[in-house]
Each structure stands twice: as C-alpha cells, then as structure tokens.
Design an enzyme around this catalytic site. Structure first.
Site, short mmCIF file in Angstrom:
data_model
loop_
_atom_site.label_atom_id
_atom_site.label_comp_id
_atom_site.label_asym_id
_atom_site.label_seq_id
_atom_site.Cartn_x
_atom_site.Cartn_y
_atom_site.Cartn_z
N SER A 48 -22.20 2.52 -21.87
CA SER A 48 -21.14 3.20 -21.12
C SER A 48 -20.43 2.29 -20.12
O SER A 48 -19.37 2.67 -19.60
CB SER A 48 -21.71 4.41 -20.37
N LYS A 126 -22.92 3.13 -12.91
CA LYS A 126 -21.49 3.41 -13.08
C LYS A 126 -20.72 2.68 -11.98
O LYS A 126 -21.29 2.08 -11.08
CB LYS A 126 -21.20 4.91 -12.97
#
Length: 241
Positions: A48, A126
């Site tokens: 991701s 993230k």
C-alpha cells in the site's frame, strides 16, 4: 575428589550454563527498552506504500526503522510517514498469534516488545495527509486531494497507479472514490498510502467513530530508514504534500 571440590566444580558448571542465558536475557531487556523509548524495526505488511516501501505476499518485504524521539517534542506533520496501531475498525481479520502456554506466551510478548517478534498490535504504515482541524476531501472536478481547499502536489505517489481509478464516482486525481469533506478531529490524523489506488487507508474507514482518522496516541513512530533488503537501504522521504 573431596566434597568441597565437588561442590566447587558443580558451581562452576552451573555458572557456565547460566552466564550465557543471563547475557541473552539482559540483551533482550535492553533491546526492549530501546524499542519502547527510542525506536524499533518493522516489516512492511503490504504494497500500500509503493513505491516508497516495497511489500507483497510471499516476497522480501522492506524492513523499516521508526524512531519515537521526534514525537516526544512535536506532533506528526503532513508528509510524515508513520507507523501506527490500527484503531478497532481497522483491525478486522487481524489476529495476534500467542501460545496458550503462559511461559511461552511471556517469551513471545518479550520478543515482541524488543522488536524481535510479531507485535500484539495491528501495526500499519501510511503517510500523514492532514492533521487536527484541517479539512480533507476529493470530489468530482477536483484536480487532486484537497486540504483546506488547496490541491496537494504529491510527487511520491505510485505513477502510473496500480489499478484503474477513473470510473463513475471516482477519479485518478482522487486515487479512487470521491470522499469528504472531512474535518480531522483535534489530536488525530488523516492518513493515506502512496499506492493510492491499492491502499485501505482513512478513506476505507469513513463510517467508523473516528471518521477514518487515526488518533495521534496510536502513532508508534516516524519512519526514518529502510534497513533491508540491502539494495533498498536508505532514508525515507517525508516530503510535505
């Protein structure tokens, strides 16, 4: 050999056995203290964050080092790449595997605290896009992710995107489906993956009690380095979007 000599030899033998074990135990405790107070290594769990971090099922995923010191003195800022414990709604399907044996489970927890074993938390990585008080959105016609009405320039994104993000109700500029506006609560973060079309990030959790945001208290560190594999080693770019 008299009784005194036998006792002395027995003590020496026990010392030879226990000394290495004591050194190992002391080393693990020191590493655990370092991990708790200064920083530790993590394995990137998925793709991701491509191309910043490499990860995929069955491959040699990046191993990263995150430090805690920065956030003792300041809060996470837009552009920071962070590791954090997933809020409850992010943890569907996550399972912390621990032995039912009390002793073995204790060893597993100690190794986890030292960064030498699997964590009891669902640790994710993230990039911070918006912080408390800011408003984030991406709607039809927007040229990019918008923060407080301004489009972000995100040179770190995977380009071209991994999957098609230009279908009804979405756009390539948004990296997927339209969303927002969302005002980030104080002491919270809106986070997104650099592999924008393949990241289950804040956008995927808009219906939870935090509106997809992550409490700052869940942050476990700021990622500074990729430490393995050797060909990927280097500093991590915290470019402000």
């Amino acid at each position: 050999m008299n009784r005194t000599s036998r006792r002395s030899k027995s003590r020496r033998n026990r010392s030879l056995v226990t000394r290495p074990a004591g050194v190992v135990a002391a080393a693990i405790v020191l590493i655990a203290l370092f991990s708790a107070l200064i920083g530790r290594a993590y394995v990137v769990p998925s793709g991701s964050m491509e191309p910043t971090f490499h990860g995929c099922a069955g491959c040699d995923n990046d191993r990263i080092m995150a430090q805690k010191l920065t956030y003792y003195f300041s809060a996470p800022q837009p552009g920071d790449v962070v590791v954090f414990a997933g809020p409850p709604a992010w943890n569907v399907g996550f399972e912390s595997r621990r032995s039912t044996n009390v002793v073995v489970r204790g060893v597993q927890n100690l190794l986890a605290a030292a960064g030498l074993g699997a964590s009891t938390e669902n640790i994710l990585t993230k990039r911070v896009i918006a912080t408390g008080g800011q408003t984030v959105s991406c709607r039809a016609g927007d040229p990019a992710i918008m923060v407080d009405g301004q489009p972000l320039v995100e040179d770190y994104l995977l380009d071209p995107p991994e999957t098609d993000a230009d279908f009804p109700g979405s756009s390539r500029a948004c990296g997927g489906e339209f969303f927002g506006p969302v005002q980030v609560p104080e002491d919270s973060l809106w986070v997104m993956g650099d592999n924008r079309t393949a990241s289950a990030d804040s956008r995927a959790h808009l219906g939870d009690i935090h509106q997809g945001t992550v409490p700052v208290d869940n942050v476990r560190g700021k990622v500074e380095f990729i430490i393995s594999p050797p060909q990927r080693m280097g500093r991590v770019d915290h470019a402000q979007p």
